[in-house]
Design a protein around this motif. Structure first.
Motif, PDB file in Angstrom:
ATOM      1  N   PRO A  82       3.145 -16.071 -10.551  1.00  0.00           N
ATOM      2  CA  PRO A  82       4.684 -16.044 -10.865  1.00  0.00           C
ATOM      3  C   PRO A  82       5.297 -14.650 -10.855  1.00  0.00           C
ATOM      4  CG  PRO A  82       3.392 -17.246 -12.431  1.00  0.00           C
ATOM      5  CD  PRO A  82       2.499 -16.438 -11.527  1.00  0.00           C
ATOM      6  N   ALA A  83       5.122 -13.772 -11.054  1.00  0.00           N
ATOM      7  CA  ALA A  83       5.724 -12.454 -11.007  1.00  0.00           C
ATOM      8  C   ALA A  83       6.083 -11.884  -9.720  1.00  0.00           C
ATOM      9  CB  ALA A  83       4.865 -11.238 -11.750  1.00  0.00           C
ATOM     10  N   ALA A  84       5.261 -12.081  -8.776  1.00  0.00           N
ATOM     11  CA  ALA A  84       5.436 -11.868  -7.353  1.00  0.00           C
ATOM     12  C   ALA A  84       6.314 -12.895  -6.708  1.00  0.00           C
ATOM     13  CB  ALA A  84       3.997 -11.835  -6.505  1.00  0.00           C
ATOM     14  N   GLN A  85       6.420 -14.116  -7.199  1.00  0.00           N
ATOM     15  CA  GLN A  85       7.416 -15.005  -6.733  1.00  0.00           C
ATOM     16  C   GLN A  85       8.489 -14.950  -7.187  1.00  0.00           C
ATOM     17  OE1 GLN A  85       5.218 -18.924  -7.719  1.00  0.00           O
ATOM     18  NE2 GLN A  85       3.352 -18.015  -6.422  1.00  0.00           N
ATOM     19  N   THR A  86       8.932 -14.324  -8.205  1.00  0.00           N
ATOM     20  CA  THR A  86      10.384 -14.515  -8.845  1.00  0.00           C
ATOM     21  C   THR A  86      11.389 -13.786  -7.886  1.00  0.00           C
ATOM     22  OG1 THR A  86      10.184 -12.280  -9.917  1.00  0.00           O
ATOM     23  CG2 THR A  86       9.375 -14.100 -11.229  1.00  0.00           C
ATOM     24  N   GLN A  94       6.864  -2.949  -4.363  1.00  0.00           N
ATOM     25  CA  GLN A  94       6.788  -2.170  -5.253  1.00  0.00           C
ATOM     26  C   GLN A  94       6.281  -2.760  -6.434  1.00  0.00           C
ATOM     27  OE1 GLN A  94       6.882   1.498  -5.423  1.00  0.00           O
ATOM     28  NE2 GLN A  94       5.992   1.075  -7.140  1.00  0.00           N
ATOM     29  N   LEU A  95       6.775  -3.959  -6.824  1.00  0.00           N
ATOM     30  CA  LEU A  95       6.205  -4.871  -8.032  1.00  0.00           C
ATOM     31  C   LEU A  95       4.735  -4.956  -7.888  1.00  0.00           C
ATOM     32  CD1 LEU A  95       6.413  -6.827 -10.515  1.00  0.00           C
ATOM     33  CD2 LEU A  95       6.983  -8.524  -8.585  1.00  0.00           C
ATOM     34  N   LEU A  96       4.227  -5.213  -6.743  1.00  0.00           N
ATOM     35  CA  LEU A  96       2.812  -5.677  -6.534  1.00  0.00           C
ATOM     36  C   LEU A  96       1.992  -4.514  -6.710  1.00  0.00           C
ATOM     37  CD1 LEU A  96       3.165  -8.289  -3.483  1.00  0.00           C
ATOM     38  CD2 LEU A  96       2.941  -8.580  -5.930  1.00  0.00           C
ATOM     39  N   ALA A  97       2.499  -3.390  -6.176  1.00  0.00           N
ATOM     40  CA  ALA A  97       1.852  -2.100  -6.577  1.00  0.00           C
ATOM     41  C   ALA A  97       1.669  -1.554  -7.915  1.00  0.00           C
ATOM     42  CB  ALA A  97       2.492  -1.027  -5.580  1.00  0.00           C
ATOM     43  N   ASP A  98       2.782  -1.768  -8.549  1.00  0.00           N
ATOM     44  CA  ASP A  98       2.871  -1.377 -10.036  1.00  0.00           C
ATOM     45  C   ASP A  98       1.952  -2.390 -10.899  1.00  0.00           C
ATOM     46  OD1 ASP A  98       4.481   0.472  -9.510  1.00  0.00           O
ATOM     47  OD2 ASP A  98       6.413  -0.594 -10.501  1.00  0.00           O
ATOM     48  N   ILE A  99       1.788  -3.673 -10.473  1.00  0.00           N
ATOM     49  CA  ILE A  99       1.152  -4.519 -11.540  1.00  0.00           C
ATOM     50  C   ILE A  99      -0.107  -4.711 -10.840  1.00  0.00           C
ATOM     51  CG2 ILE A  99       3.099  -5.610 -12.166  1.00  0.00           C
ATOM     52  CD1 ILE A  99       2.591  -8.240 -10.613  1.00  0.00           C
ATOM     53  N   GLY A 100      -0.693  -4.330  -9.813  1.00  0.00           N
ATOM     54  CA  GLY A 100      -1.905  -4.456  -9.447  1.00  0.00           C
ATOM     55  C   GLY A 100      -2.290  -6.092  -8.761  1.00  0.00           C
TER      56      GLY A 100
END
Length: 456
Positions: free
Chosen positions: A264-268, A251-257
């Motif tokens: 880093p955001a994806a790795q947190t 869901q994070l990856l979909a939101d931030i494109g």
């Protein structure tokens, strides 16, 4: 060159409007012989609104002799203000010691910066970085150098100073023998959080929880010695945490494109995968932060208000069209020194909220939700983390105990308002006057000193 925030995506000082300070003599000359407003910077992790240099304000970045090394005196370590926290822990570790405080997640910040904004971790003892500070060397707005200790009246202003009193050029930190601890990691249903969270903290050295609100579970790390007994709900471990993390990450990856998942955001979220009990020092256990461009907010409420905060947040977050990118973080500290400390004279729990920037550098539509959260938690006696996002106009007057004492210290240490900061001045009710009507009065107990590190 221009000066940016830590991630390089926001300019905070234009070219030729900031200076690197390499000696105390240079800093003293700037403050005594030059006019104009100044703003001191560390690693620049603070929310950019608080950092930005407006026209007419000159930025300064410390690069002092002895940075990153430190001088050990018994179990006390003296460091320059621009020393990174990771170098503080490394210097203590060389001698089998550790600071008498739990390490924060991000240790790339400077010691003076951590002091300025009230950096904290978790633990009813030593949960705030300033808990281990035994002396502060501060050059004030007139270029005068002071040493402040816990016995001095103005220590409570300097120990969380927002960069408004002057420049912290050195600190003395109390150490202790480094100790290996056990860390039990477990996931429970969210209803266990308000019921047992306080007990997890009182029964351990430190505890930290991540509340996955969309999945109604809480994942917790409890750090303890061999005498702690895990709760029955922890022993059951019925939850598929890896599956929850995978769905949250998608869901994070979909939101931030961000499709490839390498930022880093994806790795947190990856630290939660395969969560297992471990053993080590507090630094080894909790140093796991991955900085990523984000809107980050923390509000501290009294520990005994956690059940009410939980209930209000559960309702608010469920009703919100905007969904958080990361679980709500809960970290508890004991009472901490500081007129502005959220933990002033009481244990508190910091609730942390994260919304990551999109791949094209924009903040997602989280601000209205974050402001609603502030209204809720301020209503329970909450206070903001000063180095993160907050809305000054939302902080009620009933939550400003200690503000007058701190403002008095601003008048004494910075009578000409050299270190004006619009965000903090608005919050505190200060006015950016150019000249004070009188010189600062002498302070009981404060001593003018020269630090003892080698000036090279």
């Amino acid at each position: 060159m221009t000066l940016t925030n830590w991630s390089g995506n926001i300019t905070i000082a234009a070219r030729d409007s900031w200076t690197r300070i390499t000696s105390l003599a240079q800093l003293e000359s700037l403050l005594k012989r030059e006019d104009g407003k100044v703003r001191v910077f560390g690693s620049r992790y603070t929310y950019p609104t608080q950092l930005h240099c407006p026209d007419g304000t000159h930025g300064i970045v410390l690069d002092l002799p002895g940075r990153g090394t430190g001088e050990l005196r018994g179990e006390h370590l003296y460091v320059t203000g621009d020393t990174l926290l990771e170098d503080v822990w490394r210097a203590f570790d060389t001698h089998g010691l550790e600071p008498d405080a739990c390490p924060p997640v991000i240790t790339r910040q400077t010691a003076a910066g951590a002091l300025a904004t009230g950096t904290h971790a978790q633990g009813l003892t030593g949960g705030t970085f300033s808990d281990c500070v035994t002396a502060i060397d501060l050059m004030d707005g007139t270029g005068t150098l002071h040493r402040l200790t816990p016995a001095d009246a103005d220590f409570d202003a300097a120990v969380l100073n927002l960069g408004l009193l002057g420049v912290v050029v050195g600190l003395e930190l109390r150490g202790r023998p480094a100790t290996d601890l056990r860390c039990t990691r477990f996931t429970v249903t969210e209803e266990d959080l308000p019921e047992h969270y306080t007990a997890w903290n009182h029964g351990s050295v430190a505890a930290k929880s991540w509340w996955f609100t969309e999945h109604q579970v809480a994942h917790t790390w409890v750090t303890h010695d061999d005498t702690w007994t895990p709760p029955d709900s922890a022993a059951e471990r019925p939850t598929d945490l890896d599956g929850i993390v995978t769905r949250t990450r998608s869901q994070l990856l979909a939101d931030i494109g961000e499709g490839d998942g390498l930022t880093p955001a994806a790795q947190t979220l990856e630290k939660f995968l395969g969560a297992a009990d471990t053993k080590g020092t507090l630094h080894e256990i909790y140093k796991n932060g991955i900085p990523a461009p984000q809107l980050n907010m923390e509000i501290a409420v009294p520990l005994d208000a956690v059940p009410e905060a939980y209930a209000g947040l559960k309702e608010l977050l469920h009703a919100s069209a905007y969904k958080l990118h990361y679980p709500v973080i809960l970290r508890t500290t004991g009472p901490a020194r500081g007129h502005l400390s959220p933990a002033q004279a009481r244990p508190v729990t910091y609730f942390g909220f994260v919304s990551y920037m999109t791949a094209d550098g924009k903040i997602t539509a989280a601000r209205p939700l974050f402001d609603d959260i502030q209204r809720l938690l301020y209503g329970l006696g909450g206070r903001p983390h000063w180095g993160k996002y907050f809305t000054p106009e939302l902080l009620p007057i009933t939550n400003t105990e200690g503000f007058p004492a701190f403002c008095g210290a601003v008048g004494r240490f910075d009578p000409h308002r050299r270190f004006t900061n619009d965000t903090f001045y608005r919050t505190l009710g200060l006015t950016p006057q150019q000249r004070a009507p009188h010189l600062p009065r002498p302070r009981m107990g404060a001593r003018v000193v020269v630090p003892t590190w080698n000036h090279g």
